[in-house]
Design a protein around this motif. Sequence first.
Motif, mmCIF file in Angstrom:
data_model
loop_
_atom_site.group_PDB
_atom_site.id
_atom_site.type_symbol
_atom_site.label_atom_id
_atom_site.label_comp_id
_atom_site.label_asym_id
_atom_site.label_seq_id
_atom_site.Cartn_x
_atom_site.Cartn_y
_atom_site.Cartn_z
ATOM 1 N N ILE A 1 -8.134 0.709 -5.443
ATOM 2 C CA ILE A 1 -8.682 1.358 -4.292
ATOM 3 C C ILE A 1 -9.999 1.002 -3.856
ATOM 4 C CG2 ILE A 1 -7.405 3.474 -4.504
ATOM 5 C CD1 ILE A 1 -9.998 4.935 -5.564
ATOM 6 N N LEU B 1 -7.554 10.297 1.047
ATOM 7 C CA LEU B 1 -7.077 10.232 2.504
ATOM 8 C C LEU B 1 -8.290 11.141 3.067
ATOM 9 C CD1 LEU B 1 -3.341 10.634 2.915
ATOM 10 C CD2 LEU B 1 -4.699 8.669 2.669
ATOM 11 N N LEU C 1 -8.952 2.616 1.537
ATOM 12 C CA LEU C 1 -8.144 3.118 0.361
ATOM 13 C C LEU C 1 -8.999 4.081 -0.344
ATOM 14 C CD1 LEU C 1 -6.921 -0.332 -1.120
ATOM 15 C CD2 LEU C 1 -5.744 1.121 0.695
ATOM 16 N N ILE D 1 3.925 9.710 -7.022
ATOM 17 C CA ILE D 1 4.544 9.762 -5.866
ATOM 18 C C ILE D 1 5.614 10.651 -5.549
ATOM 19 C CG2 ILE D 1 3.695 7.357 -5.176
ATOM 20 C CD1 ILE D 1 6.372 6.291 -5.700
ATOM 21 N N GLU E 1 -4.446 13.784 -2.085
ATOM 22 C CA GLU E 1 -3.825 12.561 -1.691
ATOM 23 C C GLU E 1 -4.630 11.175 -1.650
ATOM 24 O OE1 GLU E 1 -1.704 13.659 2.109
ATOM 25 O OE2 GLU E 1 0.034 13.521 1.195
ATOM 26 N N ARG F 1 -3.338 0.189 -3.318
ATOM 27 C CA ARG F 1 -2.754 -0.945 -3.269
ATOM 28 C C ARG F 1 -2.278 -1.498 -4.563
ATOM 29 N NH1 ARG F 1 -3.124 -5.068 0.156
ATOM 30 N NH2 ARG F 1 -4.988 -4.220 1.398
ATOM 31 N N ARG G 1 -4.452 6.830 -1.247
ATOM 32 C CA ARG G 1 -3.959 5.580 -0.775
ATOM 33 C C ARG G 1 -4.407 4.517 -1.682
ATOM 34 N NH1 ARG G 1 -6.025 5.560 4.015
ATOM 35 N NH2 ARG G 1 -4.318 6.664 5.183
ATOM 36 N N THR H 1 -10.409 10.518 6.911
ATOM 37 C CA THR H 1 -9.895 11.328 7.906
ATOM 38 C C THR H 1 -10.899 12.194 8.371
ATOM 39 O OG1 THR H 1 -8.713 12.762 6.512
ATOM 40 C CG2 THR H 1 -7.292 10.760 7.378
ATOM 41 N N GLN I 1 -0.112 11.289 -5.009
ATOM 42 C CA GLN I 1 -1.096 12.363 -5.286
ATOM 43 C C GLN I 1 -1.600 12.154 -6.919
ATOM 44 O OE1 GLN I 1 1.114 16.199 -4.950
ATOM 45 N NE2 GLN I 1 -0.102 16.772 -3.231
ATOM 46 N N ILE J 1 0.827 -1.279 0.033
ATOM 47 C CA ILE J 1 0.178 -0.045 0.085
ATOM 48 C C ILE J 1 0.884 1.527 -0.208
ATOM 49 C CG2 ILE J 1 -1.646 1.378 1.392
ATOM 50 C CD1 ILE J 1 -3.141 -1.445 2.101
ATOM 51 N N LEU J 2 0.484 1.980 -0.932
ATOM 52 C CA LEU J 2 1.382 3.536 -1.164
ATOM 53 C C LEU J 2 0.535 4.519 -1.096
ATOM 54 C CD1 LEU J 2 3.635 2.284 -3.894
ATOM 55 C CD2 LEU J 2 4.131 2.088 -1.667
ATOM 56 N N VAL J 3 0.872 5.816 -0.875
ATOM 57 C CA VAL J 3 0.317 6.951 -0.715
ATOM 58 C C VAL J 3 0.967 7.999 -1.890
ATOM 59 C CG1 VAL J 3 -0.337 9.049 0.466
ATOM 60 C CG2 VAL J 3 -0.477 6.772 1.616
#
Length: 206
Positions: free
Chosen positions: A192, A200, A197, A101, A147, A151, A149, A204, A88, A84-86
């Motif tokens: 996602i 963000l 996923l 990234i 942003e 897989r 997130r 949040t 834009q 898993i990466l984050v």
Amino acid sequence: MFVLVEMTDTVRIPPWQFERKLNESIAEELNKKLANKVVYNVGLCICLYDVTKLEDSYIFPGDGASHTKVHFRYVVFHPFLDEILVGQIKSCSQDGVHVSIGFFDDIVIPPESLQQPAKFDEAEQVWVWEYETEEGAHDLYMDIGEEIRFRVVDETFIDTSPTGPSSAEASTSNATEEVQKKEAPYTLVGSISEPGLGLLSWWTNS
């Protein structure tokens, strides 16, 4: 995300660099050759980690440079599948969401791997997750610069090394050749389509 890869190469050191330490010259030449380059089936090379072995150096007739076989380890960007990466969101198209990234831009999340149900907004040129609630559907836009997130579910390597002309290639159109030239040598495919996923801000914000 980053791995150490053992490699072997023969490094040519020109005569005007003989006054320098051999290790320094070799490190500089290896980074010139590999840094920010994609090695087929290996990944995106970042920087030299260390030199593990130097074999004998040779000077060949007609060439004043030294040639040294070098065994070394290189830092390579090559995420494993399901990592898993984050990143834009760089852009959106009918092909999916394109993600960056920072140092690597060739990441795409295809439409079938988005949170469902999803639709492409032609006017805004963004993908929208039609999130179902008790009050009805809410449109959650995947705006540029947000942003995200994701897989890693697949990867594609394309050999972009130059090939010599042949009679078969001579008959192909220029348009086809242009398409081939623009293909990225290394592409990541993301997803996602699971809770947690996506943007963000979806998870949040209350």
